[in-house]
Design an enzyme around this catalytic site. Structure first.
Site, PDB file in Angstrom:
ATOM      1  N   ALA A  63       1.466   6.188  -0.524  1.00 12.81           N
ATOM      2  CA  ALA A  63       2.438   6.013   0.560  1.00 12.81           C
ATOM      3  C   ALA A  63       2.334   7.162   1.554  1.00 12.81           C
ATOM      4  O   ALA A  63       2.147   8.319   1.158  1.00 12.81           O
ATOM      5  CB  ALA A  63       3.854   5.953  -0.015  1.00 12.81           C
ATOM      6  N   VAL A  64       2.446   6.808   2.826  1.00 14.35           N
ATOM      7  CA  VAL A  64       2.417   7.814   3.902  1.00 14.35           C
ATOM      8  C   VAL A  64       3.650   7.585   4.764  1.00 14.35           C
ATOM      9  O   VAL A  64       3.985   6.432   5.086  1.00 14.35           O
ATOM     10  CB  VAL A  64       1.115   7.674   4.740  1.00 14.35           C
ATOM     11  CG1 VAL A  64       1.135   8.616   5.940  1.00 14.35           C
ATOM     12  CG2 VAL A  64      -0.110   7.949   3.874  1.00 14.35           C
TER      13      VAL A  64
ATOM     14  N   ARG B 108      -1.847   6.270  10.309  1.00 16.72           N
ATOM     15  CA  ARG B 108      -3.045   6.095  11.140  1.00 16.72           C
ATOM     16  C   ARG B 108      -3.611   7.430  11.588  1.00 16.72           C
ATOM     17  O   ARG B 108      -4.158   7.553  12.671  1.00 16.72           O
ATOM     18  CB  ARG B 108      -2.772   5.208  12.367  1.00 16.72           C
ATOM     19  CG  ARG B 108      -2.375   3.774  12.061  1.00 16.72           C
ATOM     20  CD  ARG B 108      -3.285   3.080  11.091  1.00 16.72           C
ATOM     21  NE  ARG B 108      -4.614   2.724  11.550  1.00 16.72           N
ATOM     22  CZ  ARG B 108      -4.965   1.545  12.035  1.00 16.72           C
ATOM     23  NH1 ARG B 108      -4.063   0.605  12.155  1.00 16.72           N
ATOM     24  NH2 ARG B 108      -6.213   1.297  12.374  1.00 16.72           N
ATOM     25  N   LYS B 109      -3.476   8.424  10.737  1.00 16.95           N
ATOM     26  CA  LYS B 109      -4.054   9.727  11.059  1.00 16.95           C
ATOM     27  C   LYS B 109      -5.037  10.146   9.970  1.00 16.95           C
ATOM     28  O   LYS B 109      -5.402  11.312   9.874  1.00 16.95           O
ATOM     29  CB  LYS B 109      -2.950  10.773  11.202  1.00 16.95           C
ATOM     30  CG  LYS B 109      -2.086  10.533  12.421  1.00 16.95           C
ATOM     31  CD  LYS B 109      -0.932  11.486  12.511  1.00 16.95           C
ATOM     32  CE  LYS B 109      -0.056  11.090  13.699  1.00 16.95           C
ATOM     33  NZ  LYS B 109       1.289  11.606  13.605  1.00 16.95           N
TER      34      LYS B 109
ATOM     35  N   ILE C 117      -4.442  10.190   6.685  1.00 14.76           N
ATOM     36  CA  ILE C 117      -3.842  10.856   5.522  1.00 14.76           C
ATOM     37  C   ILE C 117      -4.124  10.079   4.231  1.00 14.76           C
ATOM     38  O   ILE C 117      -4.524  10.657   3.218  1.00 14.76           O
ATOM     39  CB  ILE C 117      -2.330  11.069   5.738  1.00 14.76           C
ATOM     40  CG1 ILE C 117      -2.126  12.105   6.837  1.00 14.76           C
ATOM     41  CG2 ILE C 117      -1.637  11.514   4.441  1.00 14.76           C
ATOM     42  CD1 ILE C 117      -0.688  12.430   7.155  1.00 14.76           C
ATOM     43  N   ALA C 118      -3.949   8.760   4.273  1.00 14.87           N
ATOM     44  CA  ALA C 118      -4.200   7.966   3.056  1.00 14.87           C
ATOM     45  C   ALA C 118      -5.666   8.072   2.643  1.00 14.87           C
ATOM     46  O   ALA C 118      -5.977   8.222   1.452  1.00 14.87           O
ATOM     47  CB  ALA C 118      -3.811   6.520   3.293  1.00 14.87           C
ATOM     48  N   LYS C 119      -6.556   8.035   3.617  1.00 16.81           N
ATOM     49  CA  LYS C 119      -7.991   8.167   3.314  1.00 16.81           C
ATOM     50  C   LYS C 119      -8.250   9.477   2.581  1.00 16.81           C
ATOM     51  O   LYS C 119      -8.993   9.526   1.616  1.00 16.81           O
ATOM     52  CB  LYS C 119      -8.790   8.207   4.627  1.00 16.81           C
ATOM     53  CG  LYS C 119      -9.306   6.895   5.110  1.00 16.81           C
ATOM     54  CD  LYS C 119     -10.265   7.170   6.264  1.00 16.81           C
ATOM     55  CE  LYS C 119     -10.210   6.080   7.282  1.00 16.81           C
ATOM     56  NZ  LYS C 119     -10.929   6.378   8.499  1.00 16.81           N
TER      57      LYS C 119
ATOM     58  N   ASN D 154      -0.971  -7.123   1.920  1.00 17.64           N
ATOM     59  CA  ASN D 154      -0.781  -5.808   2.543  1.00 17.64           C
ATOM     60  C   ASN D 154      -2.078  -5.440   3.277  1.00 17.64           C
ATOM     61  O   ASN D 154      -2.967  -4.768   2.745  1.00 17.64           O
ATOM     62  CB  ASN D 154      -0.449  -4.787   1.447  1.00 17.64           C
ATOM     63  CG  ASN D 154      -0.040  -3.442   2.017  1.00 17.64           C
ATOM     64  OD1 ASN D 154      -0.333  -3.137   3.171  1.00 17.64           O
ATOM     65  ND2 ASN D 154       0.631  -2.648   1.209  1.00 17.64           N
TER      66      ASN D 154
ATOM     67  N   TYR E  89      -8.541   0.482   1.462  1.00 15.85           N
ATOM     68  CA  TYR E  89      -9.394   0.602   0.271  1.00 15.85           C
ATOM     69  C   TYR E  89     -10.795   0.073   0.539  1.00 15.85           C
ATOM     70  O   TYR E  89     -11.769   0.652   0.068  1.00 15.85           O
ATOM     71  CB  TYR E  89      -8.738  -0.098  -0.926  1.00 15.85           C
ATOM     72  CG  TYR E  89      -7.394   0.527  -1.243  1.00 15.85           C
ATOM     73  CD1 TYR E  89      -7.304   1.896  -1.493  1.00 15.85           C
ATOM     74  CD2 TYR E  89      -6.220  -0.211  -1.235  1.00 15.85           C
ATOM     75  CE1 TYR E  89      -6.078   2.496  -1.729  1.00 15.85           C
ATOM     76  CE2 TYR E  89      -4.995   0.382  -1.478  1.00 15.85           C
ATOM     77  CZ  TYR E  89      -4.926   1.739  -1.723  1.00 15.85           C
ATOM     78  OH  TYR E  89      -3.720   2.339  -1.941  1.00 15.85           O
TER      79      TYR E  89
HETATM   80  C1  LIG Z   1      -2.626   1.053  -4.739  1.00 18.28           C
HETATM   81  C2  LIG Z   1      -1.401   1.098  -3.848  1.00 18.28           C
HETATM   82  O1  LIG Z   1      -0.642   1.995  -3.965  1.00 18.28           O
HETATM   83  S1  LIG Z   1      -1.210  -0.080  -2.663  1.00 18.28           S
HETATM   84  C3  LIG Z   1       0.234   0.394  -1.749  1.00 18.28           C
HETATM   85  C4  LIG Z   1      -0.080   0.911  -0.387  1.00 18.28           C
HETATM   86  N1  LIG Z   1       1.113   1.505   0.204  1.00 18.28           N
HETATM   87  C5  LIG Z   1       1.977   0.872   1.047  1.00 18.28           C
HETATM   88  O2  LIG Z   1       1.827  -0.291   1.367  1.00 18.28           O
HETATM   89  C6  LIG Z   1       3.168   1.688   1.522  1.00 18.28           C
HETATM   90  C7  LIG Z   1       3.408   1.508   3.004  1.00 18.28           C
HETATM   91  N2  LIG Z   1       2.191   1.808   3.811  1.00 18.28           N
HETATM   92  C8  LIG Z   1       1.728   3.065   3.946  1.00 18.28           C
HETATM   93  O3  LIG Z   1       2.265   4.021   3.397  1.00 18.28           O
HETATM   94  C9  LIG Z   1       0.481   3.262   4.822  1.00 18.28           C
HETATM   95  O4  LIG Z   1       0.468   2.286   5.833  1.00 18.28           O
HETATM   96  C10 LIG Z   1      -0.871   3.190   4.023  1.00 18.28           C
HETATM   97  C11 LIG Z   1      -0.808   4.070   2.786  1.00 18.28           C
HETATM   98  C12 LIG Z   1      -1.191   1.757   3.607  1.00 18.28           C
HETATM   99  C13 LIG Z   1      -2.003   3.693   4.965  1.00 18.28           C
HETATM  100  O5  LIG Z   1      -1.759   5.066   5.260  1.00 18.28           O
HETATM  101  P1  LIG Z   1      -2.407   5.783   6.564  1.00 18.28           P
HETATM  102  O6  LIG Z   1      -2.331   7.247   6.363  1.00 18.28           O
HETATM  103  O7  LIG Z   1      -1.787   5.224   7.776  1.00 18.28           O
HETATM  104  O8  LIG Z   1      -3.914   5.285   6.464  1.00 18.28           O
HETATM  105  P2  LIG Z   1      -5.160   5.993   7.192  1.00 18.28           P
HETATM  106  O9  LIG Z   1      -4.731   6.587   8.480  1.00 18.28           O
HETATM  107  O10 LIG Z   1      -5.851   6.882   6.217  1.00 18.28           O
HETATM  108  O11 LIG Z   1      -6.038   4.709   7.516  1.00 18.28           O
HETATM  109  C14 LIG Z   1      -7.209   4.405   6.794  1.00 18.28           C
HETATM  110  C15 LIG Z   1      -7.689   3.002   7.162  1.00 18.28           C
HETATM  111  O12 LIG Z   1      -6.771   2.026   6.637  1.00 18.28           O
HETATM  112  C16 LIG Z   1      -6.679   0.935   7.537  1.00 18.28           C
HETATM  113  N3  LIG Z   1      -5.311   0.847   8.053  1.00 18.28           N
HETATM  114  C17 LIG Z   1      -4.307   1.744   7.862  1.00 18.28           C
HETATM  115  N4  LIG Z   1      -3.178   1.300   8.427  1.00 18.28           N
HETATM  116  C18 LIG Z   1      -3.458   0.108   8.991  1.00 18.28           C
HETATM  117  C19 LIG Z   1      -2.696  -0.846   9.711  1.00 18.28           C
HETATM  118  N5  LIG Z   1      -1.397  -0.658   9.974  1.00 18.28           N
HETATM  119  N6  LIG Z   1      -3.324  -1.974  10.115  1.00 18.28           N
HETATM  120  C20 LIG Z   1      -4.618  -2.190   9.850  1.00 18.28           C
HETATM  121  N7  LIG Z   1      -5.407  -1.321   9.166  1.00 18.28           N
HETATM  122  C21 LIG Z   1      -4.830  -0.188   8.745  1.00 18.28           C
HETATM  123  C22 LIG Z   1      -7.646   1.210   8.665  1.00 18.28           C
HETATM  124  O13 LIG Z   1      -8.899   0.648   8.298  1.00 18.28           O
HETATM  125  C23 LIG Z   1      -7.707   2.725   8.646  1.00 18.28           C
HETATM  126  O14 LIG Z   1      -8.877   3.257   9.186  1.00 18.28           O
HETATM  127  P3  LIG Z   1      -8.928   3.528  10.813  1.00 18.28           P
HETATM  128  O15 LIG Z   1      -7.657   4.231  11.183  1.00 18.28           O
HETATM  129  O16 LIG Z   1     -10.164   4.348  10.957  1.00 18.28           O
HETATM  130  O17 LIG Z   1      -9.009   2.156  11.429  1.00 18.28           O
END
Ligand SMILES: CC(=O)SCCNC(=O)CCNC(=O)[C@H](O)C(C)(C)COP(=O)(O)OP(=O)(O)OC[C@H]1O[C@@H](n2cnc3c(N)ncnc32)[C@H](O)[C@@H]1OP(=O)(O)O
Length: 260
Positions: A181-182, A188-189, A191-193, A219, A226
């Site tokens: 979770a972020v 979109r910065k 952090i999750a990556k 999702n 991933y």
């Molecule tokens: C195994 C599990 O825990 S699954 C549960 C996942 N968690 C959740 O759903 C909780 C709510 N969501 C979140 O906290 C966040 O949106 C997360 C964790 C899914 C993503 O976190 P972020 O820090 O925004 O991801 P990050 O910036 O590292 O993005 C990595 C890639 O993910 C994809 N991505 C992330 N957010 C999005 C979005 N809103 N729409 C489409 N693609 C996305 C993209 O491919 C992105 O790469 P790019 O920015 O180069 O295009």
């Protein structure tokens, strides 16, 4: 938003004097700034605090920028971890339910979790450091410690992996990621990556050969995240009855894996 059950081990900072009694007498503390992860190595399932692996893994953890650092969670991160988790997975709840959810999470983290012998559980946090600097005094007094912007849990419990053989042995060598979770304002910065990359480093340091997770197939953000990190969907046979994380009935999960 749906989440897998939150099974996090509290990592405690050796600099917290009230936690010292829990340290095993044989534990040595090489560096007071290190965080300590509970590893479960005793027959009685009593957590022992171990160090060493933590130092190695800390060195291996990637950092996104000087402002965002990934590290293992410490005791004093517990509330922010709970808050990041709840605000991400349950954004629509209002007072008092939102507070109760956070308290529940917080207490779970502070109390710690039991796990079978030989299993590892850790919580990684991405900490955004404040850009304000106070002529070095911030470091001395710790009032500029930053805030937790993202969290991830990793374990080797193999709770959601099929058991092996006639005696249903727990699978070994496969790490499992959950509760990624972020905070909304930090998305979109990358952090999750970075957290996922950190989890992979940690899993390698535990000797794991692969890493797995379940992700709600609806999702989109998580599935893309991933896939972009090299995880592939594994087809689970219809009648396999593999264990799945608890969630809202009707949720369809992608089971995803990556070789390390
Ligand atoms: C195994 C599990 O825990 S699954 C549960 C996942 N968690 C959740 O759903 C909780 C709510 N969501 C979140 O906290 C966040 O949106 C997360 C964790 C899914 C993503 O976190 P972020 O820090 O925004 O991801 P990050 O910036 O590292 O993005 C990595 C890639 O993910 C994809 N991505 C992330 N957010 C999005 C979005 N809103 N729409 C489409 N693609 C996305 C993209 O491919 C992105 O790469 P790019 O920015 O180069 O295009």
């Amino acid at each position: 938003m749906r989440s897998a059950p939150f099974t996090v081990t509290v990592s405690v900072s050796s600099s917290l004097p009230h936690l010292r009694p829990f340290l095993s007498p044989r534990t040595t503390i090489p560096n007071p700034n290190l965080s300590f992860r509970q590893s479960y190595t005793t027959r009685s399932d009593q957590p022992r605090i171990s160090c060493g692996a933590t130092q190695t893994s800390t060195n291996l953890l990637p950092s996104l920028s000087p402002e965002i650092v990934v590290r293992e969670a410490r005791f004093d991160d517990a509330w922010e971890v709970a808050d990041t988790h709840c605000s991400s997975f349950y954004p629509n709840y209002t007072f008092p339910i939102d507070l109760l959810l956070r308290l529940n999470r917080f207490v779970g983290m502070v109390l710690g979790f039991s796990a079978p012998p030989g299993c590892m559980v850790s919580c990684l946090v991405a900490v955004r450091c404040h850009e304000l600097r106070f002529w070095g005094l911030d470091a001395v007094f710790g009032f500029n410690r930053g805030y937790v912007a993202g969290v991830l849990t990793i374990d080797t419990l193999a709770e959601f992996l099929p058991r092996k053989g006639p005696f249903k042995h727990r699978r070994k060598g496969i790490a499992y990621i959950s509760n990624v979770a972020v905070r909304e304002g930090d998305r979109r910065k990358g952090i999750a990556k970075t957290l996922v990359a950190g989890a992979e480093s940690l899993a390698r340091s535990w000797g794991c050969r692969s890493i797995a997770l379940h992700c709600d197939s609806e999702n989109i953000a998580a599935v893309r995240l991933y896939k972009s990190q090299g995880f592939r969907c594994i087809r689970v046979p219809e009648n396999a009855q593999w264990p799945e994380p608890r969630s809202i009935p009707g949720t369809h999960f992608n089971f995803m894996m990556k070789l390390l």
